[in-house]
Design a protein around this motif. Sequence first.
Motif, short mmCIF file in Angstrom:
data_model
loop_
_atom_site.label_atom_id
_atom_site.label_comp_id
_atom_site.label_asym_id
_atom_site.label_seq_id
_atom_site.Cartn_x
_atom_site.Cartn_y
_atom_site.Cartn_z
N ASP A 6 0.67 -1.10 0.03
CA ASP A 6 0.03 -0.13 -0.13
C ASP A 6 0.89 1.15 0.01
N THR A 26 -1.42 -1.28 -4.12
CA THR A 26 -2.49 -0.45 -4.04
C THR A 26 -1.74 1.22 -3.73
N ASN A 28 -3.18 5.37 -3.56
CA ASN A 28 -4.52 6.27 -3.29
C ASN A 28 -3.92 7.60 -3.30
N LYS A 88 -9.36 2.04 -9.18
CA LYS A 88 -9.97 2.19 -7.52
C LYS A 88 -10.94 3.14 -7.67
N PHE A 134 -11.69 -1.10 5.06
CA PHE A 134 -10.74 -0.27 5.92
C PHE A 134 -10.87 -1.00 7.20
N ARG A 137 -9.06 2.75 10.22
CA ARG A 137 -9.90 3.76 10.32
C ARG A 137 -11.01 3.54 11.20
N ALA A 176 -7.70 -3.69 4.01
CA ALA A 176 -6.82 -2.45 3.95
C ALA A 176 -6.89 -1.65 5.17
N SER A 177 -6.24 -0.44 4.99
CA SER A 177 -5.80 0.40 6.23
C SER A 177 -5.40 -0.56 7.43
N ARG A 179 -2.57 -1.71 9.96
CA ARG A 179 -1.51 -0.79 10.98
C ARG A 179 -0.55 -1.82 11.56
N THR A 196 -3.63 -5.32 2.02
CA THR A 196 -2.50 -4.64 1.47
C THR A 196 -2.00 -3.84 2.68
O1 G3P Z 1 -5.32 1.94 0.42
C1 G3P Z 1 -6.27 2.36 1.35
C2 G3P Z 1 -5.78 2.10 2.86
O2 G3P Z 1 -5.05 1.08 2.79
C3 G3P Z 1 -5.54 3.44 3.54
O3 G3P Z 1 -4.93 3.14 4.81
O4 G3P Z 1 -3.67 3.70 6.86
O5 G3P Z 1 -4.47 5.64 5.26
O6 G3P Z 1 -6.49 3.84 6.73
P1 G3P Z 1 -5.03 4.27 5.94
#
Ligand code: G3P
Length: 228
Positions: A6, A26, A28, A88, A134, A137, A176-177, A179, A196
């Motif tokens: 990511d 991935t 963004n 995406k 996610f 978040r 995703a997201s 940590r 990711t």
């Molecule tokens: O790719 C989207 C996602 O993985 C974003 O993660 O850490 O910004 O919440 P984050």
Amino acid sequence: MKFFLDTADLNEIEEAASWGALAGVTTNPSLYAKIGGKLGDFHDHMKKICEIVGPDCPVSAESVAMTRDEIVADGLKLAEIAPNIVVKVPTMVEGLAATKELAKHEVPVNMTLCFSVPQALLAARAGARYISPFIGRFDDISDDGLAQVANIIDAINNYDFTDCTCKGEKVEIIAASIRSANHVTQCALMGADIATVPFGVLKKMVQHPLTDRGLESFMKDWEKVQNA
Ligand code: G3P
């Protein structure tokens, strides 16, 4: 479980690709901004990522358009960058409509910013190839991101969406997201197809203190063998 990186950072992607376990990337808008990306360079940058990882690794490039027609136009242009580009698209009404249209054009879509079972089910019905729920978040707002993703995986796996995707492929869930390495462990146990992960988490996934301790003692003992 497959691992995607990511990030939009080419050095991180090159390094992770050399480790032999990378199956995709991935990106963004925030990740592109983080590396100092410029608007005019966006397509070239995505092309470089596609070239580094090779044609078998999907690379998600996000559309920043807000209406269905604009997202479709944007997505079709993004798809021209390389055969492994995945568009995406945010989970919203215009995004669903655009996903349906892009699927008709055989352009794979990764529906992002997915936070609920109903959103995931709609994304799959609209023809998304990948769905990105996610985790972090949710944790950020004191909710349980892992429990939310577990529900999404269970709900999606209750059904067969292969008649909805552009090439009749299985819908895959990209956790995703993420940590932490523990997020990856828990997602693997619940059967997420893909995780990711940021490069920092990928590095932590390799490490274990008992591996370090074991290696240190093996090296010390090998010195004894050499000096015997
Ligand atoms: O790719 C989207 C996602 O993985 C974003 O993660 O850490 O910004 O919440 P984050």
